[in-house]
Scaffold this active site. Structure first.
Site, short mmCIF file in Angstrom:
data_model
loop_
_atom_site.label_atom_id
_atom_site.label_comp_id
_atom_site.label_asym_id
_atom_site.label_seq_id
_atom_site.Cartn_x
_atom_site.Cartn_y
_atom_site.Cartn_z
N GLY A 46 0.82 -1.20 0.00
CA GLY A 46 0.00 0.00 0.00
C GLY A 46 0.85 1.25 0.00
O GLY A 46 1.89 1.30 0.67
N GLY A 48 -0.72 4.74 -0.28
CA GLY A 48 -1.43 5.99 -0.09
C GLY A 48 -0.68 6.85 0.91
O GLY A 48 0.48 6.56 1.24
N ASN A 49 -1.32 7.89 1.44
CA ASN A 49 -0.56 8.74 2.36
C ASN A 49 -0.18 8.01 3.64
O ASN A 49 0.93 8.17 4.16
CB ASN A 49 -1.28 10.06 2.64
CG ASN A 49 -2.59 9.89 3.40
OD1 ASN A 49 -3.11 8.78 3.58
ND2 ASN A 49 -3.15 11.00 3.83
N TRP A 50 -1.07 7.16 4.18
CA TRP A 50 -0.77 6.42 5.40
C TRP A 50 0.19 5.27 5.10
O TRP A 50 1.13 5.02 5.84
CB TRP A 50 -2.05 5.94 6.04
CG TRP A 50 -1.95 5.26 7.37
CD1 TRP A 50 -2.69 4.20 7.79
CD2 TRP A 50 -1.10 5.60 8.49
NE1 TRP A 50 -2.36 3.85 9.09
CE2 TRP A 50 -1.38 4.70 9.54
CE3 TRP A 50 -0.12 6.57 8.69
CZ2 TRP A 50 -0.72 4.73 10.77
CZ3 TRP A 50 0.53 6.61 9.92
CH2 TRP A 50 0.23 5.70 10.94
N GLY A 51 -0.02 4.57 3.99
CA GLY A 51 0.88 3.49 3.61
C GLY A 51 2.30 3.99 3.40
O GLY A 51 3.27 3.37 3.85
N PHE A 134 -10.00 -3.16 -1.16
CA PHE A 134 -9.09 -3.77 -2.12
C PHE A 134 -8.42 -5.04 -1.57
O PHE A 134 -7.71 -5.73 -2.29
CB PHE A 134 -8.00 -2.78 -2.54
CG PHE A 134 -8.53 -1.52 -3.16
CD1 PHE A 134 -9.54 -1.56 -4.11
CD2 PHE A 134 -8.03 -0.28 -2.79
CE1 PHE A 134 -10.03 -0.40 -4.68
CE2 PHE A 134 -8.51 0.89 -3.35
CZ PHE A 134 -9.52 0.83 -4.30
N LYS A 250 -14.36 4.13 14.31
CA LYS A 250 -14.13 5.57 14.49
C LYS A 250 -14.42 6.33 13.20
O LYS A 250 -14.82 7.50 13.22
CB LYS A 250 -12.71 5.84 14.98
CG LYS A 250 -11.58 5.30 14.11
CD LYS A 250 -11.01 6.33 13.14
CE LYS A 250 -9.91 5.74 12.27
NZ LYS A 250 -8.58 6.11 12.66
#
EC number: 1.1.1.8
Length: 391
Positions: A46, A48-51, A134, A250
Protein backbone atom coordinates in the site's frame (compact mmCIF):
# COMPACT_ATOMS: atom_id res chain seq x y z
CA UNK A 1 -0.18 -6.65 29.43
CA UNK A 2 1.61 -8.85 31.97
CA UNK A 3 4.40 -7.38 34.11
CA UNK A 4 7.16 -9.39 32.44
CA UNK A 5 6.10 -8.14 29.00
CA UNK A 6 6.07 -4.56 30.28
CA UNK A 7 9.54 -5.03 31.73
CA UNK A 8 10.82 -6.37 28.43
CA UNK A 9 9.43 -3.40 26.56
CA UNK A 10 10.86 -0.98 29.13
CA UNK A 11 14.33 -2.29 28.31
CA UNK A 12 13.95 -1.48 24.62
CA UNK A 13 15.52 1.98 24.60
CA UNK A 14 18.75 0.71 26.13
CA UNK A 15 18.88 -2.45 24.05
CA UNK A 16 18.32 -0.61 20.78
CA UNK A 17 21.23 1.73 21.35
CA UNK A 18 23.56 1.13 18.36
CA UNK A 19 26.53 0.23 20.58
CA UNK A 20 24.49 -2.42 22.38
CA UNK A 21 23.25 -3.94 19.14
CA UNK A 22 26.80 -4.23 17.84
CA UNK A 23 28.24 -5.33 21.20
CA UNK A 24 25.65 -7.43 23.07
CA UNK A 25 27.78 -7.51 26.21
CA UNK A 26 27.27 -3.75 26.60
CA UNK A 27 23.59 -4.27 27.37
CA UNK A 28 22.76 -5.11 30.95
CA UNK A 29 19.65 -6.97 29.79
CA UNK A 30 20.53 -8.81 26.55
CA UNK A 31 17.47 -9.69 24.49
CA UNK A 32 17.96 -12.40 21.90
CA UNK A 33 14.74 -11.28 20.17
CA UNK A 34 16.64 -8.20 19.01
CA UNK A 35 19.74 -10.09 17.86
CA UNK A 36 18.24 -12.33 15.20
CA UNK A 37 19.89 -15.09 13.22
CA UNK A 38 19.48 -12.85 10.18
CA UNK A 39 18.04 -9.34 9.71
CA UNK A 40 14.28 -9.44 9.24
CA UNK A 41 13.07 -8.36 5.79
CA UNK A 42 10.07 -6.01 5.76
CA UNK A 43 7.57 -5.28 2.99
CA UNK A 44 4.72 -2.77 2.92
CA UNK A 45 1.60 -3.34 0.81
CA UNK A 46 0.00 0.00 0.00
CA UNK A 47 1.26 3.46 -0.93
CA UNK A 48 -1.43 5.99 -0.09
CA UNK A 49 -0.56 8.74 2.36
CA UNK A 50 -0.77 6.42 5.40
CA UNK A 51 0.88 3.49 3.61
CA UNK A 52 3.75 5.70 2.47
CA UNK A 53 4.11 7.19 5.95
CA UNK A 54 4.37 3.76 7.58
CA UNK A 55 6.83 2.69 4.88
CA UNK A 56 8.92 5.78 5.67
CA UNK A 57 8.96 4.87 9.38
CA UNK A 58 10.04 1.25 8.90
CA UNK A 59 12.63 2.26 6.29
CA UNK A 60 14.16 4.72 8.74
CA UNK A 61 14.35 1.98 11.34
CA UNK A 62 15.90 -0.41 8.83
CA UNK A 63 18.75 2.08 8.45
CA UNK A 64 18.96 2.79 12.19
CA UNK A 65 18.95 -0.91 13.18
CA UNK A 66 20.87 -2.80 10.49
CA UNK A 67 21.50 -5.78 12.75
CA UNK A 68 17.75 -6.22 13.18
CA UNK A 69 16.24 -5.33 9.78
CA UNK A 70 17.30 -5.76 6.16
CA UNK A 71 18.42 -2.49 4.62
CA UNK A 72 15.95 -2.29 1.73
CA UNK A 73 12.21 -2.10 2.35
CA UNK A 74 9.86 -2.87 -0.54
CA UNK A 75 6.62 -0.91 -0.86
CA UNK A 76 4.01 -2.24 -3.27
CA UNK A 77 2.59 0.58 -5.39
CA UNK A 78 -0.47 0.36 -7.61
CA UNK A 79 1.13 1.61 -10.80
CA UNK A 80 -0.25 4.77 -12.34
CA UNK A 81 1.04 7.51 -14.60
CA UNK A 82 1.80 11.00 -13.30
CA UNK A 83 2.39 13.37 -16.22
CA UNK A 84 3.43 10.40 -18.34
CA UNK A 85 5.85 8.88 -15.79
CA UNK A 86 5.23 5.79 -13.68
CA UNK A 87 4.62 6.60 -10.03
CA UNK A 88 7.10 3.89 -8.99
CA UNK A 89 9.82 5.53 -11.07
CA UNK A 90 9.08 8.90 -9.49
CA UNK A 91 9.27 7.45 -5.98
CA UNK A 92 12.50 5.57 -6.70
CA UNK A 93 14.28 8.51 -8.36
CA UNK A 94 12.89 11.57 -6.58
CA UNK A 95 12.27 9.75 -3.28
CA UNK A 96 8.88 11.36 -2.92
CA UNK A 97 5.32 10.11 -3.41
CA UNK A 98 4.20 13.23 -5.24
CA UNK A 99 0.58 12.09 -5.54
CA UNK A 100 -0.28 10.78 -2.08
CA UNK A 101 2.35 12.31 0.22
CA UNK A 102 3.76 15.37 -1.59
CA UNK A 103 6.49 17.42 -0.01
CA UNK A 104 7.82 14.61 2.20
CA UNK A 105 11.28 13.20 1.47
CA UNK A 106 11.41 9.41 1.63
CA UNK A 107 14.41 7.29 2.64
CA UNK A 108 16.54 6.07 -0.25
CA UNK A 109 16.29 2.49 0.99
CA UNK A 110 12.52 2.49 0.40
CA UNK A 111 11.90 0.81 -2.95
CA UNK A 112 8.61 1.17 -4.84
CA UNK A 113 7.64 -2.09 -6.56
CA UNK A 114 4.65 -2.41 -8.94
CA UNK A 115 4.49 -6.23 -8.85
CA UNK A 116 2.91 -7.31 -5.56
CA UNK A 117 4.37 -10.82 -5.55
CA UNK A 118 7.87 -9.44 -6.10
CA UNK A 119 7.28 -6.78 -3.46
CA UNK A 120 6.66 -9.33 -0.69
CA UNK A 121 9.12 -12.00 -1.86
CA UNK A 122 11.33 -13.11 1.02
CA UNK A 123 9.61 -10.86 3.54
CA UNK A 124 9.58 -11.95 7.18
CA UNK A 125 6.88 -9.36 7.93
CA UNK A 126 4.28 -7.82 5.62
CA UNK A 127 2.60 -4.57 6.65
CA UNK A 128 -0.80 -4.21 4.96
CA UNK A 129 -1.85 -0.58 4.55
CA UNK A 130 -4.42 0.10 1.85
CA UNK A 131 -8.17 0.76 1.56
CA UNK A 132 -9.80 -2.38 2.88
CA UNK A 133 -12.16 -2.82 -0.06
CA UNK A 134 -9.09 -3.77 -2.12
CA UNK A 135 -7.95 -6.45 0.33
CA UNK A 136 -9.75 -9.46 -1.26
CA UNK A 137 -8.09 -8.85 -4.63
CA UNK A 138 -4.69 -8.38 -3.02
CA UNK A 139 -4.96 -11.56 -0.97
CA UNK A 140 -6.03 -13.51 -4.04
CA UNK A 141 -2.86 -12.37 -5.82
CA UNK A 142 -0.67 -13.26 -2.84
CA UNK A 143 -2.18 -16.66 -2.09
CA UNK A 144 0.41 -19.38 -2.59
CA UNK A 145 3.30 -16.90 -2.66
CA UNK A 146 3.66 -16.22 1.08
CA UNK A 147 5.30 -18.82 3.37
CA UNK A 148 3.35 -19.80 6.49
CA UNK A 149 6.22 -18.54 8.64
CA UNK A 150 5.68 -14.98 7.40
CA UNK A 151 4.04 -12.60 9.88
CA UNK A 152 1.82 -9.60 9.17
CA UNK A 153 0.48 -6.38 10.64
CA UNK A 154 -2.75 -4.86 9.36
CA UNK A 155 -3.06 -1.07 9.33
CA UNK A 156 -6.39 -1.40 7.49
CA UNK A 157 -9.51 0.21 8.90
CA UNK A 158 -12.71 -1.78 8.45
CA UNK A 159 -14.48 -5.09 8.86
CA UNK A 160 -15.47 -7.92 6.55
CA UNK A 161 -19.19 -8.62 6.59
CA UNK A 162 -20.90 -11.56 4.91
CA UNK A 163 -23.76 -13.97 5.52
CA UNK A 164 -21.66 -15.83 8.08
CA UNK A 165 -21.00 -12.81 10.27
CA UNK A 166 -18.40 -10.12 10.86
CA UNK A 167 -14.62 -10.60 10.79
CA UNK A 168 -11.61 -8.50 11.65
CA UNK A 169 -9.45 -7.78 8.62
CA UNK A 170 -6.47 -9.26 10.46
CA UNK A 171 -8.48 -12.49 10.71
CA UNK A 172 -9.23 -12.37 6.98
CA UNK A 173 -5.51 -12.05 6.25
CA UNK A 174 -4.74 -14.96 8.59
CA UNK A 175 -7.36 -17.21 7.03
CA UNK A 176 -6.55 -16.39 3.41
CA UNK A 177 -2.76 -16.56 3.66
CA UNK A 178 -2.36 -18.92 6.63
CA UNK A 179 -0.09 -16.49 8.51
CA UNK A 180 -0.29 -14.76 11.90
CA UNK A 181 -1.47 -11.15 11.71
CA UNK A 182 -1.71 -8.33 14.24
CA UNK A 183 -2.99 -4.76 13.92
CA UNK A 184 -1.73 -1.19 14.16
CA UNK A 185 -4.00 1.77 14.86
CA UNK A 186 -3.94 5.00 16.80
CA UNK A 187 -4.35 8.76 16.77
CA UNK A 188 -2.40 8.95 13.53
CA UNK A 189 -3.01 11.64 10.94
CA UNK A 190 -0.52 10.66 8.26
CA UNK A 191 0.62 14.14 7.12
CA UNK A 192 1.55 15.13 10.68
CA UNK A 193 3.54 11.95 11.31
CA UNK A 194 5.24 12.12 7.90
CA UNK A 195 6.56 15.58 8.81
CA UNK A 196 7.97 14.27 12.08
CA UNK A 197 5.38 15.73 14.44
CA UNK A 198 5.16 13.69 17.64
CA UNK A 199 2.45 11.05 17.77
CA UNK A 200 1.76 7.67 19.37
CA UNK A 201 0.13 4.47 18.20
CA UNK A 202 -0.91 1.02 19.37
CA UNK A 203 0.34 -2.24 17.89
CA UNK A 204 -1.58 -5.38 18.83
CA UNK A 205 -0.05 -8.80 18.30
CA UNK A 206 -0.50 -12.24 19.80
CA UNK A 207 2.52 -14.47 19.44
CA UNK A 208 1.25 -17.46 17.41
CA UNK A 209 1.36 -21.11 18.41
CA UNK A 210 4.04 -21.81 15.78
CA UNK A 211 6.38 -19.11 17.14
CA UNK A 212 9.93 -20.25 16.44
CA UNK A 213 11.62 -18.48 19.34
CA UNK A 214 13.56 -15.27 20.05
CA UNK A 215 15.87 -14.23 17.25
CA UNK A 216 14.17 -16.59 14.83
CA UNK A 217 10.73 -15.00 14.56
CA UNK A 218 8.83 -11.73 14.85
CA UNK A 219 7.66 -10.93 18.37
CA UNK A 220 6.51 -7.87 20.33
CA UNK A 221 9.99 -6.51 20.93
CA UNK A 222 10.79 -6.72 17.23
CA UNK A 223 7.53 -4.96 16.36
CA UNK A 224 8.25 -2.14 18.77
CA UNK A 225 11.74 -1.79 17.30
CA UNK A 226 10.27 -1.70 13.80
CA UNK A 227 7.63 0.99 14.33
CA UNK A 228 9.00 3.10 17.20
CA UNK A 229 10.63 6.41 16.23
CA UNK A 230 11.53 9.49 18.29
CA UNK A 231 8.44 11.16 16.77
CA UNK A 232 6.23 8.03 16.68
CA UNK A 233 5.88 6.26 20.02
CA UNK A 234 4.53 2.72 20.11
CA UNK A 235 2.77 0.66 22.76
CA UNK A 236 2.49 -3.08 22.04
CA UNK A 237 -0.45 -5.02 23.48
CA UNK A 238 -2.30 -8.31 22.92
CA UNK A 239 -5.75 -6.97 22.03
CA UNK A 240 -5.96 -7.35 18.26
CA UNK A 241 -9.77 -7.30 18.32
CA UNK A 242 -10.04 -4.09 20.35
CA UNK A 243 -7.48 -2.21 18.28
CA UNK A 244 -9.11 -3.35 15.03
CA UNK A 245 -12.69 -2.50 16.04
CA UNK A 246 -11.72 0.92 17.36
CA UNK A 247 -9.85 1.65 14.14
CA UNK A 248 -12.79 0.62 11.98
CA UNK A 249 -15.74 2.20 13.77
CA UNK A 250 -14.13 5.57 14.49
CA UNK A 251 -14.52 6.36 10.78
CA UNK A 252 -18.31 5.95 11.00
CA UNK A 253 -18.37 8.36 13.94
CA UNK A 254 -16.14 10.83 12.07
CA UNK A 255 -18.54 10.84 9.13
CA UNK A 256 -21.37 11.77 11.52
CA UNK A 257 -19.21 14.48 13.11
CA UNK A 258 -18.69 15.89 9.63
CA UNK A 259 -22.46 16.07 9.18
CA UNK A 260 -23.03 18.24 12.25
CA UNK A 261 -19.94 20.31 11.51
CA UNK A 262 -21.25 21.01 8.02
CA UNK A 263 -24.50 22.32 9.49
CA UNK A 264 -22.55 24.65 11.77
CA UNK A 265 -23.88 23.15 14.99
CA UNK A 266 -20.61 23.71 16.85
CA UNK A 267 -18.35 21.82 19.21
CA UNK A 268 -21.06 20.77 21.65
CA UNK A 269 -22.86 18.81 18.95
CA UNK A 270 -19.63 17.22 17.76
CA UNK A 271 -18.79 16.16 21.32
CA UNK A 272 -22.25 14.60 21.69
CA UNK A 273 -21.77 12.55 18.53
CA UNK A 274 -18.32 11.43 19.69
CA UNK A 275 -19.65 10.39 23.11
CA UNK A 276 -22.41 8.27 21.59
CA UNK A 277 -19.98 6.90 19.02
CA UNK A 278 -17.59 5.71 21.72
CA UNK A 279 -20.43 4.03 23.61
CA UNK A 280 -21.64 2.24 20.48
CA UNK A 281 -18.11 1.16 19.57
CA UNK A 282 -17.59 -0.40 23.00
CA UNK A 283 -21.04 -2.03 22.86
CA UNK A 284 -20.25 -3.47 19.42
CA UNK A 285 -17.00 -4.95 20.73
CA UNK A 286 -18.64 -6.47 23.81
CA UNK A 287 -21.49 -8.00 21.82
CA UNK A 288 -19.60 -9.47 18.90
CA UNK A 289 -15.93 -9.91 19.90
CA UNK A 290 -15.61 -11.49 23.33
CA UNK A 291 -11.83 -11.22 23.42
CA UNK A 292 -11.81 -7.42 22.95
CA UNK A 293 -10.60 -5.61 26.07
CA UNK A 294 -12.55 -2.52 27.12
CA UNK A 295 -9.40 -0.86 28.48
CA UNK A 296 -8.14 -0.62 24.91
CA UNK A 297 -10.93 1.83 24.04
CA UNK A 298 -10.23 4.14 26.98
CA UNK A 299 -6.53 3.73 27.67
CA UNK A 300 -4.82 3.26 24.31
CA UNK A 301 -4.03 5.58 21.42
CA UNK A 302 -6.07 3.18 19.28
CA UNK A 303 -9.17 3.98 21.36
CA UNK A 304 -10.55 7.32 22.46
CA UNK A 305 -7.41 9.22 21.37
CA UNK A 306 -7.85 8.01 17.79
CA UNK A 307 -11.55 8.83 17.93
CA UNK A 308 -10.81 12.41 19.01
CA UNK A 309 -8.13 12.91 16.36
CA UNK A 310 -10.18 11.39 13.55
CA UNK A 311 -13.19 13.51 14.48
CA UNK A 312 -11.05 16.65 14.60
CA UNK A 313 -10.06 16.41 10.95
CA UNK A 314 -9.20 13.90 8.27
CA UNK A 315 -10.95 12.66 5.20
CA UNK A 316 -14.12 11.24 6.79
CA UNK A 317 -14.98 14.52 8.52
CA UNK A 318 -14.26 16.38 5.27
CA UNK A 319 -16.62 14.14 3.32
CA UNK A 320 -19.41 14.39 5.90
CA UNK A 321 -19.03 18.15 6.14
CA UNK A 322 -19.14 18.58 2.36
CA UNK A 323 -22.23 16.38 2.11
CA UNK A 324 -23.99 18.55 4.71
CA UNK A 325 -22.91 21.81 3.10
CA UNK A 326 -23.78 20.89 -0.48
CA UNK A 327 -26.36 18.11 -0.27
CA UNK A 328 -24.29 15.97 -2.64
CA UNK A 329 -23.93 12.18 -2.41
CA UNK A 330 -21.13 10.52 -0.47
CA UNK A 331 -19.40 9.17 -3.57
CA UNK A 332 -19.42 12.60 -5.20
CA UNK A 333 -17.89 14.21 -2.11
CA UNK A 334 -15.24 11.49 -1.93
CA UNK A 335 -14.30 11.96 -5.58
CA UNK A 336 -14.08 15.74 -5.30
CA UNK A 337 -12.13 15.95 -2.04
CA UNK A 338 -9.80 12.98 -1.69
CA UNK A 339 -7.51 12.93 -4.73
CA UNK A 340 -8.26 9.31 -5.60
CA UNK A 341 -8.17 8.05 -2.00
CA UNK A 342 -11.06 6.50 -0.08
CA UNK A 343 -13.27 7.57 2.80
CA UNK A 344 -13.29 4.41 4.89
CA UNK A 345 -16.26 5.75 6.83
CA UNK A 346 -18.52 5.38 3.79
CA UNK A 347 -17.59 1.74 3.24
CA UNK A 348 -17.64 0.80 6.92
CA UNK A 349 -21.01 2.50 7.50
CA UNK A 350 -22.54 0.24 4.88
CA UNK A 351 -20.81 -2.88 6.23
CA UNK A 352 -21.93 -2.19 9.80
CA UNK A 353 -25.52 -1.66 8.64
CA UNK A 354 -25.50 -4.95 6.73
CA UNK A 355 -24.09 -6.84 9.70
CA UNK A 356 -26.49 -5.32 12.26
CA UNK A 357 -29.37 -6.07 9.91
CA UNK A 358 -28.28 -9.72 9.69
CA UNK A 359 -28.16 -10.08 13.48
CA UNK A 360 -31.29 -7.98 14.10
CA UNK A 361 -29.49 -5.39 16.24
CA UNK A 362 -30.09 -2.15 14.34
CA UNK A 363 -32.08 -0.54 17.14
CA UNK A 364 -29.22 -0.97 19.61
CA UNK A 365 -26.91 1.23 17.52
CA UNK A 366 -28.88 4.39 16.63
CA UNK A 367 -25.86 6.52 15.68
CA UNK A 368 -24.37 3.91 13.36
CA UNK A 369 -27.77 3.36 11.74
CA UNK A 370 -28.53 7.08 11.46
CA UNK A 371 -25.18 7.61 9.75
CA UNK A 372 -26.04 4.88 7.26
CA UNK A 373 -29.51 6.27 6.55
CA UNK A 374 -28.13 9.79 6.03
CA UNK A 375 -25.37 8.47 3.75
CA UNK A 376 -27.32 5.93 1.72
CA UNK A 377 -31.00 6.45 2.59
CA UNK A 378 -33.40 9.35 2.86
CA UNK A 379 -32.83 10.45 6.46
CA UNK A 380 -32.01 14.13 7.02
CA UNK A 381 -29.01 15.30 9.01
CA UNK A 382 -31.24 17.78 10.83
CA UNK A 383 -33.12 14.86 12.43
CA UNK A 384 -29.98 13.33 13.96
CA UNK A 385 -30.62 14.63 17.53
CA UNK A 386 -34.06 13.00 17.57
CA UNK A 387 -32.57 9.68 16.49
CA UNK A 388 -30.23 9.72 19.49
CA UNK A 389 -32.84 10.47 22.17
CA UNK A 390 -32.21 7.17 23.97
CA UNK A 391 -28.72 8.35 24.86
Amino acid sequence: MCTSANNRLDQLTQILHPENLLNPTNASHPESSLRPDHPFKIAVVGSGNWGTTIAKIVSENAVARPHLFSHFVNMWVFEEKIDGTNLTEIINTRHENIKYLPGVKLPKNLIAVPDIVKAVKGADLIVFNLPHQFLPRILKQLKGHVPKTTRAISCLKGLEVNANGCKLLSTVIEEELGIACGALSGANLAPEIARGNWSETTVAYRVPADYRGPGKDIDKLVLKALFHRPYFHVNVIDDVAGVSIAGALKNVVALAVGFVEGLGWGDNAKAAVMRVGLLETIKFAKLFFNDAEIDTFTGESAGVADLITTCSGGRNVKVGRYMAETGCAAEEAEKKLLNGQSSQGIVTTKEVHEFLTNVNKLEEFPLFEATYQITFGSESIENLPNLLNNY
